[in-house]
Design a protein around this motif. Structure first.
Motif, short mmCIF file in Angstrom:
data_model
loop_
_atom_site.label_atom_id
_atom_site.label_comp_id
_atom_site.label_asym_id
_atom_site.label_seq_id
_atom_site.Cartn_x
_atom_site.Cartn_y
_atom_site.Cartn_z
N TYR A 182 33.61 28.14 -18.29
CA TYR A 182 34.90 29.05 -18.69
C TYR A 182 36.22 28.71 -18.12
N LEU A 210 20.72 24.29 -36.42
CA LEU A 210 21.64 24.45 -35.59
C LEU A 210 22.72 23.18 -35.57
N HIS A 212 31.89 19.09 -27.43
CA HIS A 212 31.15 19.07 -26.03
C HIS A 212 30.65 20.57 -25.62
N PHE A 213 31.53 21.58 -25.58
CA PHE A 213 31.50 22.70 -25.17
C PHE A 213 30.22 23.48 -25.97
N LEU A 214 30.22 23.28 -27.47
CA LEU A 214 29.57 23.69 -28.38
C LEU A 214 28.14 23.41 -28.11
N LEU A 253 26.94 21.88 -25.50
CA LEU A 253 26.25 22.53 -24.33
C LEU A 253 25.67 24.00 -24.47
N ALA A 280 24.84 25.21 -27.21
CA ALA A 280 23.59 25.02 -28.06
C ALA A 280 22.39 24.57 -27.28
N VAL A 281 22.24 23.58 -26.50
CA VAL A 281 21.26 23.32 -25.59
C VAL A 281 20.86 24.34 -24.59
N LEU A 282 21.92 25.25 -23.96
CA LEU A 282 21.61 26.34 -23.30
C LEU A 282 20.73 27.32 -24.18
N LEU A 325 19.00 26.72 -26.62
CA LEU A 325 17.69 26.37 -27.07
C LEU A 325 16.90 26.53 -25.72
N ILE A 326 17.27 26.16 -24.78
CA ILE A 326 16.29 26.31 -23.36
C ILE A 326 15.86 27.96 -23.30
N LEU A 335 20.11 33.94 -20.40
CA LEU A 335 20.60 32.71 -20.83
C LEU A 335 21.21 32.42 -22.21
N MET A 380 29.45 31.44 -24.24
CA MET A 380 30.21 30.19 -24.33
C MET A 380 30.75 29.56 -25.63
#
Lengths: 287, 106
Positions: A145, A206, B12-14, B16, B18-20, B22-23, B43, B50
């Motif tokens: 952030y 997605l 990159h932030f997007l 990241l 998305a991966v978060l 999905l986890i 989460l 984010m």
């Protein structure tokens, strides 16, 4: 134990990002003066609202080595100072969000902490280890952030999540204090296939949406965000507060009611039932 | 390759986030402990936050910060009520396995 080390690493890394933001060297070979600088040829009169660079000012661009023929570099006069010092001076590179190499490395480090902590939460059998991985993940998220210029949200994230919600989780884990027999539900072959197909579909949708994201192009879109119209630094407490108590006033009040109801509901749900109370208090009516 | 590594942009932030997300979704779908499921929901809320902040940075719009703050407050209320439900369930049944909570099954 690994989760502790992970959380510790992230906690040590947080000051490092501030350091890297302060020490990121400006790009050496910038072709012209940056936006915000007004170039006036030597014979030209000064436009209004513009003052010359004073000796104490930091020059926005290095003047060319041509000597007397070089155009003068002027700076628009700032209408007001920041009286409470809430302006954050960041010397970020003008090419991207954190386009310098140390900041990119820090991004990868914090992303690894975030993802690693999240994986820890999902995979650990020990609940305390899961909570500690969660704390590490949240610290990484708050650092991310800060890279997005959301300074206030970063601090709120650290206080509310890592400070309050995780403490609540630790309390409940300690109250429960039971190891899990089988952490992952056993699924049959058909259920696994259906679940895998559903997850693959969701991931595909997605990814399709994320591919279509067109970030704004151009040099101005990648610059560090300037101050808001009221002169507060972007993402600071004042800027977010001005928005929160202006257009966001009704959601703010609704949130206060929601929190009140939530506190009352939590107490009402978690209160011991009447059958659980010791028998000595229930007999008080007969006395 | 070095562009992906050293030029960190909005994508990159997007990704990241998305991966978060999905986890967290995998945790909700796979795990059986109610506490882990609550944490996975947190989460996913963080991943959404984010994404909001990345878009706010992308378009220079501060109202997403207000929205993210409200999402954090809702997440706090949700955690409080959810943990209270977990404690109440545990008091009656001595476990918090969601596969064994079948009292409302038709």
């Amino acid at each position: 134990m690994k989760a502790f080390i992970l959380a510790l690493l992230v906690a040590v890394g947080l000051p490092a990002i501030a350091f890297a933001q302060g020490s990121a060297a400006p790009q050496p070979g910038q072709p012209g003066p940056r936006p915000g600088t007004i170039v006036v040829q030597p014979g030209q009169p000064l436009p209004p609202n513009v003052r010359r660079l004073q000796p104490g000012d930091t020059p926005l661009a290095v003047p060319a080595k041509g000597g007397a023929q070089a155009p003068e570099l002027l700076q628009p006069a700032k209408p007001e100072k920041f009286p409470h010092g809430d302006r954050v001076e960041s010397k970020l590179d003008s090419k991207g969000i954190p386009a310098s190499k140390p900041l990119a490395l820090l991004f990868w480090a914090f992303a690894a902490a975030t993802i690693g902590g999240a994986l820890f939460v999902v995979t650990r059998r020990n609940l305390i280890a899961a909570v500690m991985g969660m704390v590490g993940s949240f610290l990484g998220i708050s650092a991310i952030y800060m890279m997005l210029y959301a300074h206030f949200l970063s601090v709120v994230q650290m206080l509310v999540y890592a400070g309050a919600i995780m403490v609540l989780f630790v309390f409940v884990v300690m109250i429960l204090n039971r190891p899990e027999d089988e952490p992952v539900a056993p699924t049959g072959r058909i259920g696994g296939v259906i679940g895998g197909l559903a997850i693959a579909y969701l991931v595909g949708r997605l990814v399709m949406i994320l591919i279509k994201v067109r970030p704004p192009t151009g040099e101005a879109a990648n610059l560090a965000p300037g101050p808001t119209s009221l002169g507060h630094d972007w993402g600071s407490v004042k800027a977010v507060g001005t928005d929160l108590f202006g257009p966001g006033l009704f959601p703010f009040e609704a949130i206060s009611i929601l929190l009140l109801v939530g506190v009352g509901g939590a107490i009402a749900i978690a209160r011991p039932l009447h059958e659980d109370e010791p028998a000595s208090t229930s007999g008080a009516d007969n006395v | 390759m070095s562009d992906i590594l050293f030029k960190v942009g909005y994508g990159h932030f997007l990704v990241l986030a998305a991966v978060l997300f999905l986890i967290g979704m995998g945790g909700v779908l796979v795990r059986r402990n109610a506490l882990i499921i609550l944490m996975s929901v947190e989460l996913m809320l963080n991943a959404a936050n984010m994404t909001l902040l990345t878009f706010a940075r992308m378009w220079g719009d501060l109202s997403a910060h207000t929205f993210a703050l409200i999402v954090i407050a809702v997440a706090a209320a949700e955690a409080a009520v959810g943990l209270a439900i977990v404690v109440a369930v545990f008091r009656g049944r001595r476990n918090v396995d969601v596969d064994k909570l079948t009292a409302l099954r038709h």
